[in-house]
Every structure is written in C-alpha cells, then in structure tokens.
Write an enzyme that holds these catalytic residues in place. Structure first.
Site, PDB file in Angstrom:
ATOM      1  N   HIS A  77       0.853  -1.447   0.011  1.00  0.00           N
ATOM      2  CA  HIS A  77       0.010  -0.013   0.175  1.00  0.00           C
ATOM      3  C   HIS A  77       0.884   1.355  -0.115  1.00  0.00           C
ATOM      4  CE1 HIS A  77      -3.851  -1.980   0.751  1.00  0.00           C
ATOM      5  NE2 HIS A  77      -2.932  -3.029   1.632  1.00  0.00           N
ATOM      6  N   ASN A 150     -10.255  -2.747   2.473  1.00  0.00           N
ATOM      7  CA  ASN A 150      -9.800  -3.024   1.227  1.00  0.00           C
ATOM      8  C   ASN A 150     -11.128  -2.895   0.434  1.00  0.00           C
ATOM      9  OD1 ASN A 150      -6.896  -3.431   1.288  1.00  0.00           O
ATOM     10  ND2 ASN A 150      -7.263  -5.608   1.196  1.00  0.00           N
ATOM     11  N   HIS A 341      -3.563   1.258  12.126  1.00  0.00           N
ATOM     12  CA  HIS A 341      -3.349   0.057  12.965  1.00  0.00           C
ATOM     13  C   HIS A 341      -4.727  -0.513  13.412  1.00  0.00           C
ATOM     14  CE1 HIS A 341      -1.688  -2.651  15.739  1.00  0.00           C
ATOM     15  NE2 HIS A 341      -1.412  -1.997  16.740  1.00  0.00           N
TER      16      HIS A 341
HETATM   17 FE1  HDD Z   1      -2.393  -4.791   5.730  1.00  0.00          FE
HETATM   18  C1  HDD Z   1      -0.918  -1.701   4.985  1.00  0.00           C
HETATM   19  C2  HDD Z   1      -5.478  -3.528   4.287  1.00  0.00           C
HETATM   20  C3  HDD Z   1      -3.760  -7.978   5.779  1.00  0.00           C
HETATM   21  C4  HDD Z   1       0.463  -5.836   7.273  1.00  0.00           C
HETATM   22  N1  HDD Z   1      -3.059  -2.850   4.804  1.00  0.00           N
HETATM   23  C5  HDD Z   1      -2.096  -1.771   4.736  1.00  0.00           C
HETATM   24  C6  HDD Z   1      -3.126  -0.940   4.355  1.00  0.00           C
HETATM   25  C7  HDD Z   1      -4.299  -1.263   4.071  1.00  0.00           C
HETATM   26  C8  HDD Z   1      -4.393  -2.774   4.577  1.00  0.00           C
HETATM   27  C9  HDD Z   1      -5.676  -0.506   3.595  1.00  0.00           C
HETATM   28  C10 HDD Z   1      -2.571   0.657   3.902  1.00  0.00           C
HETATM   29  C11 HDD Z   1      -2.946   1.582   5.174  1.00  0.00           C
HETATM   30  C12 HDD Z   1      -2.426   2.949   4.837  1.00  0.00           C
HETATM   31  O1  HDD Z   1      -3.092   3.789   3.914  1.00  0.00           O
HETATM   32  O2  HDD Z   1      -1.358   3.353   5.485  1.00  0.00           O
HETATM   33  N2  HDD Z   1      -4.341  -5.640   5.026  1.00  0.00           N
HETATM   34  C13 HDD Z   1      -5.095  -4.910   4.801  1.00  0.00           C
HETATM   35  C14 HDD Z   1      -6.309  -5.959   4.616  1.00  0.00           C
HETATM   36  C15 HDD Z   1      -6.063  -7.073   5.031  1.00  0.00           C
HETATM   37  C16 HDD Z   1      -4.451  -6.997   5.340  1.00  0.00           C
HETATM   38  C17 HDD Z   1      -7.733  -5.439   4.420  1.00  0.00           C
HETATM   39  C18 HDD Z   1      -6.640  -8.145   5.339  1.00  0.00           C
HETATM   40  C19 HDD Z   1      -7.879  -8.565   5.539  1.00  0.00           C
HETATM   41  N3  HDD Z   1      -1.681  -6.535   6.244  1.00  0.00           N
HETATM   42  C20 HDD Z   1      -2.477  -7.975   6.133  1.00  0.00           C
HETATM   43  C21 HDD Z   1      -1.784  -8.583   6.929  1.00  0.00           C
HETATM   44  C22 HDD Z   1      -0.440  -8.097   7.317  1.00  0.00           C
HETATM   45  C23 HDD Z   1      -0.488  -6.690   7.112  1.00  0.00           C
HETATM   46  C24 HDD Z   1      -2.130 -10.261   7.243  1.00  0.00           C
HETATM   47  C25 HDD Z   1       0.638  -8.700   8.295  1.00  0.00           C
HETATM   48  C26 HDD Z   1       0.670  -9.791   9.052  1.00  0.00           C
HETATM   49  N4  HDD Z   1      -0.716  -3.804   5.901  1.00  0.00           N
HETATM   50  C27 HDD Z   1       0.387  -4.521   6.709  1.00  0.00           C
HETATM   51  C28 HDD Z   1       1.620  -3.661   6.970  1.00  0.00           C
HETATM   52  C29 HDD Z   1       0.998  -2.431   6.322  1.00  0.00           C
HETATM   53  C30 HDD Z   1      -0.161  -2.666   5.621  1.00  0.00           C
HETATM   54  C31 HDD Z   1       2.822  -4.143   6.486  1.00  0.00           C
HETATM   55  C32 HDD Z   1       2.220  -1.465   5.539  1.00  0.00           C
HETATM   56  C33 HDD Z   1       1.947  -0.206   5.722  1.00  0.00           C
HETATM   57  C34 HDD Z   1       1.305  -0.089   7.068  1.00  0.00           C
HETATM   58  O3  HDD Z   1       0.984  -1.166   7.482  1.00  0.00           O
HETATM   59  O4  HDD Z   1       1.116   0.922   7.575  1.00  0.00           O
HETATM   60  O5  HDD Z   1       1.993  -3.343   8.280  1.00  0.00           O
END
Ligand code: HDD
Length: 702
Positions: A77, A150, A341
C-alpha cells in the site's frame, strides 16, 4: 451544548491540532534555528573558484536535511491518496455497541481516509490491476478507531503468517525488480497455484473490482468479522461495509493500461479534483450483524477472512454516512505519515480470533516503528487523537511533548497519583472463554477454498465474466513457466471447469480434466455484481466535446446545459488550445488541446454539428479519440454533421446494423439535424449507465 456545537468542537479540535503544525512559507528565508539567510544559491568558498568551506552551516543543514527527506515507503500500500471528512450515524447503535461515535444520530466525527494500491511502489501508476486499500481513521472522543479495509471483501490468505510469502510473490521479482505494480508474473501465479486458499480473492482480483473508475466509486470492506460490544458487555459479530453513493464502477483493462501512461495519477487526481470542486465523495457505512448464538450457522467459518457473508443471507444494515470534504495541505506530513493500525479500536469495538486479524494487530504497530522512526508517531499531527492523552510513556525519537512533574510511573503518590485509572468509559476487552491445546494447525472449518469463489463467478453478469476470463488469460499469458500456468489452471478447474478450459485455451496449455472435489453449485449473490449498482447519476462524470471552427453551438448548448445541470463536467477539446470560431461567429474558449489528453480520461464523448466534423475527420487524433471511446464502451453522442464523423469510423456493428449511419443504439446517441430535449435525456441515461457493456467491440481497433 447542542449536537451541532459538539460536532464542531470535535472537528475544531482536530483542525486546531493541524493548525498548530501548519506553517506557511512566508517572511524571510531562515535556517532551521531561525537565523536569516542572505544567499541560498552559492555555497561559501575560498575565492570565486576555490573549495567549499565546512563552516557553511546553511549549506550543510540544507543538504543534510535533503539527504534525510525520505522515510521507508509502506511495504505494501505504498501508493495512496487521502482526504479529511466526517462520519455521522443515521441512528443510535447503542443497542449493539457502546462506541460513543455511533451513539447519537447526526453527531459528526472527524475522519481521514487513505486509499491505496497494494503492490506498487510509491511512484507507481494508479490504474494497475490490484486490490485497493480503503483505510479510515475515525478521530472519536474516546480515541482513534482505524478501519483498515480494502475494496474487496475477502483476502488472499487465512493466516497472517503467510503474509510475507504472499507479498513477496506479488511484488516485483527479487532478482531484477520486474514487473512494477503488476500481478501478471510468474512468482504470484506460482504461489496461487500452490496455495488454493487464494482462489476466492484471485477471482476478485481478476474481476473489474481491481480496476476502479475512481476511489469515489468503489466499495470498502473491513473484511474480517469484528465484534461489537454493548454497555453490558454483550457481543454481536459484525462485518463492516462502505457503499459509495455514486455506485461501484470500473474501467476496462485496455483503458487502464493506457491511463498508466497518459495520467499515472488518474485516481489520485480524481479524488483531489472532486473535493476541490465541492463534489464531496460520500459512502454509506453498513453493518452485517450476526448474533453470537448464530456463530456456527453458516457453511463457512466467520473467522475465515477468505469468506463473505452473502448479503442475501445477512442484509447490510445502513448505519451512517461518511463525506470527504477537505484535501490535505501537505502530502508527506499527512497522507504519507498517517499510521493506521487494526488494533486502534475504541470501547464497543473488539476483535475476533480470525488469525489474519490477530497477525495484523501485531504487524501494523511494528511497521510504524520502522517507517516513522520510533515510538512517538502518534504525536504526528495527522495521527493525534482528539481524545485527551495522558500516560507514563516518555522519551524516544521525536518526542514532542514536554512533560511536567517528576513521576512517570504508576502507582505514584508524588504526582498526586496521576494519571489515574478510570473506571468509567474505559476500554474493556470482550470476555471470551478460550481453551485448547497449543497447536500449529488450520481449523478444518477453513478447508473449503472453492465454493465461494464459484459463488462469486456465478453472480457476475455475462460481461463481467468475459472481463474476468480475459484477465486470467492476460495474467497467465505473461507467465513464462508452463508449470506455473498449468498448476494455476488446474486450481481454477475446482472453481468452474468451463472457466479453466477457457483460460487454458487462451494460454496454450492442455485443458484440465474436471477436478475431484470441485465446487458444484449454482448459487449466486446478485449483490456481488456491479450490474446491480447505482446507475442513475452522471454527477462528476467527465464528458469530452470535440470542437473546431464552425461548431454549431446552438445545437450543442441544450445538451451541455443538461449535463452540467446534473453535475457532469464538460470540457471542450480542440486541435490547439485557445479559441475556436463557432458557426454563429462567436469565439469559444477551448478547455484543452486534444493532444494533451486522451479519450481514456473521459467517461463519454460528444461530436457536435456544424462544419466541425470535416476538420475533425482530417485529424487522426480526433478519429482515434472517438473510436477508442467506443471501444471502451463509453457513451457517444453525435449531432448534425457530427453523425457523419461516426460513419467514417471503423465501427462495423453500427454500420451493418443501420446502413451508413449509426443510430441510437448500444450507448451511441445521434440526432440529425438538430436535437430535442429527449436527445439530452437519452445521452444522460447512457452516461449514467456508466458503460454500454453489451456493445460488441472486439473488431474495433484499440
Ligand atoms: Fe495490511 C498496510 C489492508 C492484511 C500488514 N493494509 C495496509 C493498508 C491497508 C491494508 C488498507 C494501508 C494503510 C494505509 O493507507 O496506510 N491488510 C489490509 C487488509 C488485510 C490486510 C484489508 C486483510 C484483511 N496486512 C495484512 C496482513 C498483514 C498486513 C495479514 C501482516 C501480517 N498492511 C500490513 C503492513 C502495512 C499494511 C505491513 C504496510 C504499511 C502499514 O501497514 O502501515 O503492516
């Protein structure tokens, strides 16, 4: 205090926070310590041609700051766009949740929303085939609630421990960092073929949902089953939904690829422009509510994030609306530094044991530490809650608070016992009895990977199925390893055998045999199809009018007035910028030179009458413009002599169906010589329908 005043107080509190941080570049140029600078173009040196001096603190400060301007982009993202706004409930929802921001109808809570793509880097194009992030931060009086969702209601994997594997597979391949922001490559499809739990989400990814026309025209989903908790501690399972007021609409794939070059910021710009123009995007929040006692009523597990609850089984209850009405001032400070978060919850909203959600509750905090450089990122203006913050956490990188007093521990007597523990309005975790063995094992209730993938496919309109099949052929056709192609096709034979055979035939692999254990049902959920979305508004739709000297303004005006009257945006395009001379001799200001834009950034095209078509017909750019709009199923209108221009285009269906001249058919509306009010109505109806999906376009050159 009236509701209106307390709403204003919440929004003001957030604005004050941001105001305190806002700086305008006014007054004299200074260093970071406020020393005025007289020259920022020449470094301090010995003589005109001599070496630069270390003592040039202005030079060193400027370059040092520049060298440190980047922070790590989000692992996923990374590319996004955001805006501020507010949320207001329609009703009090306190019978399900004690969440304060849902308790009073009409009470406004400030929000910030960040939309994003998943796979690409920060500078990648917007219109890639990808999932879109839809993350909302509610600045409630009881703390921040982040709904990090999402635009698709399911996810690729069931357990967060697989997230790094999935992300490594979809990201550019590590040896050559190719391809950027594309899922069409071997490693993603290798993973998919070997990890059948991805099947349902891959169906969504191959569907038009992955190609949103606008961030303002996509649904959002919290994905997981969460839990609402009322004042007595009773829980209700909930799935969160966002429904866009303008409907859920998509681009076509050929168009997306072209927009990546013509306007890589297409979705970002669209959001920004709409808000600047006062056409504030709006969504309705909905709940799917499941009483705790019904937890095991479904043929899937509520804790499995690869499953939806069909809306026909549990309807979506409209809860409130969200409006985005202000663009950020500073992309980096706000959109880049916002830290979401999943564990940012408020009293009345709790988790379930969904293993994907549990993993996320670890990952988001962890990622902010590296991305924002330490534990004080909640003090960044865009992250700061409007609720009061008082705790014993101290120090750390970027500490902005100046704490007073000598105590930073609990319990204390020297600080008067503060901050004290509260007994009202506190967050109380939902009390759930849990016992079992420590195991590494997926629940058998998570085992069915195909029934809902099939449900989704069954629910699509024919044109949606056609797009999905073409997407599979495109994506797998980009894979170089035949084993990868074969395994993926074999996997989707479990979803729909005919689909798998169709893909196989397009990518040069042997059609698979019907699969053992394949899903086999004809259930569908009409709510999953975009054919059932809002199709009665042209608000904010962009219409291109191709003009040149001699244009018949009188014939054109009623159509333009009707479009503008209903909120559409009309632009006049000509071969060059400046003005054209209309048939009545008046000068008409042109909005853009046609060569600086393209049909792909508009929703519809109009060819007016007058002598214009002769000039347009001599211009290949204009001919291409209309042909391409037709190819992409867009509404096309032609008036008077403009109809002749259509007749010159390679639109065979129209010509064979109607002789030499296209008629009002398949989203093409023509009038000759002039047009009555029904002409504008007909065109507006075609535009509101988004696209003429039934139009046959295969033989039209792209
Ligand atoms: Fe995630 C970012 C949505 C599963 C780890 N995720 C991130 C963002 C969105 C989602 C919208 C961007 C937020 C922003 O605009 O800053 N992610 C999802 C959805 C998931 C999902 C809907 C499943 C239902 N994500 C998921 C899992 C993990 C992560 C299973 C880790 C175990 N996601 C992250 C992250 C991010 C992230 C690496 C990248 C940047 C951030 O968090 O701030 O921690």
């Amino acid at each position: 205090m009236s509701d209106e005043h307390s709403d204003a107080r919440d929004r003001d509190a957030k604005d004050r926070d941001l105001d305190a941080a806002r700086t305008a570049s006014t007054g004299p140029l200074t260093t970071d310590t406020g020393v005025r600078v007289e020259d920022t173009d020449n470094s301090l040196r010995v003589g005109e041609r001599g070496p630069t001096l270390m003592e040039d603190f202005h030079f060193r400060e400027k370059i040092t700051h520049f060298d440190h301007e980047r922070i790590p982009e989000r692992v996923v993202h990374a590319r996004g766009a955001g805006a501020y706004g507010y949320f207001e409930p329609y009703d009090s929802w306190s019978r399900y949740t004690r969440a304060d921001f849902l308790a009073e109808p009409g009470r406004r809570t400030p929000v910030f929303v960040r939309f994003s793509t998943v796979a690409g880097s920060r500078g990648s194009a917007d219109t890639v085939r990808d999932v879109r992030g839809f993350a909302t931060k509610f600045y409630t009086r009881e703390g921040n609630f982040d709904l990090v969702g999402n635009n698709m209601p399911v996810f690729f994997i069931q357990d967060g421990i697989k997230f790094p594997d999935f992300v490594h597979a979809v990201k550019p391949e590590p040896h050559n960092e190719i391809p950027q922001a594309q899922s069409a490559h071997d490693t993603l499809w290798d993973f998919v073929g070997l990890q059948p739990e991805t099947s349902h989400m891959i169906m969504w990814l191959m569907s038009d949902r992955a190609l949103p026309r606008s961030y303002r025209m996509m649904q959002g989903f919290g994905v997981h089953t969460f839990r609402l908790v009322d004042a007595e501690g009773r829980g209700t399972f909930v799935k969160f939904h966002w429904k866009p007021k303008l409907g859920t609409h998509s681009l076509v794939w050929d168009e997306c690829q072209k927009i990546q070059g013509k306007d890589p910021d297409f979705n970002r710009r669209d959001l920004w422009d709409a808000i600047e123009a006062g056409a504030f995007p709006e969504w309705e929040l909905g709940f799917q509510l499941v009483p705790e006692e019904d937890e095991h009523r479904f043929d899937f597990d509520l804790l499995d994030a690869t499953k939806i609850i069909p809306e026909e089984e549990v309807p979506v209850t409209p809860v409130g609306r969200m409006v985005l009405d202000r663009n950020p001032d500073d992309f980096f400070a706000e959109t880049e530094q916002i830290a979401f978060h999943t564990a940012n919850v408020v009293p009345g909203i709790d988790f379930t044991n969904d293993p994907l959600l549990q993993a996320r509750n670890f990952s988001y905090l962890d990622t902010q530490l590296i991305r924002l450089g330490g534990p004080n990122f909640q003090q960044i203006p865009v992250n700061r809650p409007v609720a009061e913050v008082s705790h014993n956490q101290r120090d750390g990188y970027g500490q902005h608070r100046v704490h007073r007093g000598r105590t930073s521990y609990h319990p204390n007597s020297l600080g008067g016992g503060c901050p004290a523990l509260a007994d009202a309005d506190v967050y109380r975790h939902y009390q759930e009895r849990v016992d079992g063995h420590k195991i590494r094992r997926r629940s058998p209730s998570f085992a069915d990977h195909y029934s809902q993938a099939r449900l989704f496919y069954n629910s699509l309109a024919d044109w949606e199925k056609e797009h999905l099949r073409a997407a599979f052929r495109f994506e797998l056709g980009k894979c170089t390893d035949m084993g990868v192609r074969e395994r993926a096709v074999a996997n989707f034979a479990h979803v729909d055998h005919e689909l798998a055979v169709h893909i196989a035939e397009g990518i040069g692999v042997a059609p698979p045999a019907p699969a053992d254990g394949a899903a086999d049902h004809d259930r569908s959920s009409p709510a999953l199809s975009q054919a059932t979305t809002v199709l009665d508004t042209v608000a904010t739709r962009q219409v291109a009018v191709l003009v040149s000297d001699g244009v018949d303004l009188d014939g054109l005006r009623p159509l333009v007035d009707a479009l503008v009257g209903q909120g559409a945006l009309v632009e006049l395009l000509a071969a060059t910028d400046g003005t054209v001379r209309a048939a009545d001799g008046s000068e008409v200001r042109v909005d853009r030179a046609v060569g600086t834009v393209a049909s792909v950034v508009y929703d519809a095209v109009v060819v007016p009458g007058g002598t214009a078509p002769a000039a347009l017909a001599a211009d290949g750019t204009a001919l291409h413009f209309v042909t391409e709009a037709f190819k992409h199923h867009k509404a096309v209108a032609a008036l008077g002599e403009g109809v002749d221009l259509l007749a010159r285009l390679p639109l065979p269906e129209l010509r064979t169906a109607t002789g030499a001249v296209p008629v009002d058919d398949q989203g093409v509306v023509t009038a000759r010589p002039g047009a009555g009010p029904e002409f504008a109505d007909a065109f507006i109806a075609r535009l509101a329908a988004h696209r003429a999906w039934d139009r046959t376009t295969a033989s039209v050159p792209a």
